[in-house]
Design an enzyme around this catalytic site. Structure first.
Site: not given
Ligand SMILES: *Cc1c(COP(=O)(O)O)cnc(C)c1O
Length: 463
Positions: A115
């Site tokens: 993120k």
């Molecule tokens: C948010 C997240 C995901 C999923 O990503 P999306 O964009 O919501 O599909 C997968 N792994 C981790 C560690 C995340 O923080």
């Protein structure tokens, strides 16, 4: 038609600039923003992504979307600042783990999950855009665990911005919770919601639907419904493919469908991609949608990969819109049906298009643990449970054409319990997490009521 003017997937919102998209998140008709036309990269331009810095790659992509929102200098500065605090110079290193299989490591930023890659950029752009527009902004983020801390790291302490982060109480890992609740910035407000991530996400949508409130507090969403995040995430698909020198199959641990849709975005921009593989945990709404043709949500249940404990994949709306040849009337009707009935039958034509791009596998906790263990035994690398869901899905693709790239979405130290269950010991604690458990936490527990959340926000803003 250009790539720096944006339309809504539901067709009833005025065209918007990049700055407007960035500062609002969700379109006023409840739809999600997409560019009127995707920018196009030619073969030579795509190859050139191999020999340049990640920051330069990000500039080449983002500048196609930002239009007149920022000068070249502003955008370059924003990108440089965004990636200044990463642990590795490559930002998103590609690591071979054997037989044409790679991990694309996306967790080297301040909060140790992918993120950061987009939210760090978003924070930089956001404060610049807000300074130009004037006024204040209230940011609301529903988090399944990692968006919250990344948003706090990107926006904590910024002037004229308040950040409200809602996580499902008891359903994020201890490390994830502490990363959010130990923030000392006075503009950061943590809410532990008595409900699931889906409840948190639907409260965000309800607050947006309350347009008086939204206008009064200048409400903004920084979840992956914000197109700026998708744009920033498409960059690593381009850099990874250029580094490999041939089209890849990308396996993506999926929750809200943002990260994998960024792969579709790169594809629309001209990137050759073999396939996009949706890897879900046992909250398998996306696997069922693809494999059975029915997008139907049940109740999310807790797994070892909490950031993917999601039953409504918001960004799927973008993929549906594209697969329906950008038919906004159909998309609006379909999403309304889904909201009403929690179920949507996907028409054959649309489904065929989706299956032309995507495959999907659901992996349960047993498969997750097994993937952490086999990866450790074979390569000595410790992977986190979300990455493990991707690795397990990749195991099922013995005959994939081209290299297989698994997106490695979080650092294993965020999920020590799951890792310990798999390999007998917890991963070493990186410097960024050291001493976290000793810091005081600030968090308000609230019931899943949009009205109470709205009142809490209003009260905090007056304080
Ligand atoms: C948010 C997240 C995901 C999923 O990503 P999306 O964009 O919501 O599909 C997968 N792994 C981790 C560690 C995340 O923080």
């Amino acid at each position: 038609m250009n790539s720096h003017t944006f339309l809504s997937t539901r067709g009833r919102a005025p065209a918007a600039t990049f700055a407007e998209v960035l500062l609002s998140g969700l379109a006023p008709d409840g739809g999600l923003y997409l560019p009127q036309a995707w920018p196009q990269f030619g073969d030579e331009e795509l190859k050139a992504f191999a020999g340049i810095s990640y920051q330069e790659a990000a500039y080449r992509v983002l500048s196609r979307f930002t239009g007149r929102a920022f000068s070249e200098t502003e955008l370059c500065e924003a990108i440089a600042n965004a990636y200044a605090d990463f642990d590795v110079p490559e930002i998103a290193p590609l690591i071979e783990i054997g037989q044409g299989r790679y991990l694309l490591e996306l967790f080297h930023g301040p909060t140790l999950a992918f993120k950061d890659i987009a939210l760090q950029v978003l924070g930089q752009l956001f404060s610049r855009a807000l300074a130009k527009r004037g006024g204040r902004a209230t940011i609301i983020a529903a988090t399944s665990g990692d968006t919250g801390s990344a948003a706090i790291a990107a926006l904590g302490g910024l002037a004229n911005i308040n950040v409200f982060v809602m996580h499902p109480k008891g359903r994020v890992s201890d490390v994830q919770r502490r990363q959010m609740t130990t923030s000392t910035h006075s503009n950061v407000h943590n809410i532990a919601l008595e409900g699931s991530f889906d409840d948190a996400q639907s409260i965000v949508k309800a607050l947006f639907a309350d347009t008086d409130f939204g206008r009064k507090v200048s409400l903004t969403a920084v979840n992956s419904i914000n197109f700026a995040r998708i744009a920033a995430q498409s960059v690593y698909y381009l850099t990874a493919t250029a580094t490999l020198g041939r089209p890849a199959t990308f396996v993506v641990p999926t929750g809200n469908f943002g990260d994998i849709f960024a792969g579709e975005a790169a594809w629309h921009m001209g990137l050759p991609v073999e396939r996009l593989v949706i890897a879900t945990n046992s909250n398998d709404i996306m696997a069922r949608a693809l494999n059975e043709g029915v997008y139907a949500s049940g109740d999310a249940h807790p797994t070892l990969s909490p950031s993917m404990d999601i039953q409504v994949a918001s960004n799927f709306e973008r993929a549906l819109f594209e697969a329906a040849d950008r038919d906004a009337d159909w998309t609006a009707a379909a999403m309304n049906d889904f909201t009403r009935e929690r179920r949507l039958g996907i028409p054959q034509e649309v489904l065929a298009r989706l299956r032309g791009r995507y495959s999907a596998f659901a992996e349960d906790d047993t498969a997750t643990i097994a993937a952490i263990k086999t990866t450790y035994d074979k390569t000595g690398r410790i992977i986190d449970p979300h990455t493990a869901v991707g690795v397990a899905a990749a195991h099922r693709m013995e005959s994939a054409p081209g290299p297989v790239v698994i997106l490695s979405t979080a650092h294993p130290a965020k999920f020590p319990d799951a890792v310990a269950r798999a390999i007998g010991t917890a991963p070493p604690v990186p410097g960024r997490l050291a001493g976290l458990e000793k810091l005081p936490e600030r968090v308000e527990t609230l019931p899943k009521s949009p009205a109470l959340i709205r009142d809490f926000i209003s009260t905090r803003l007056r304080a």
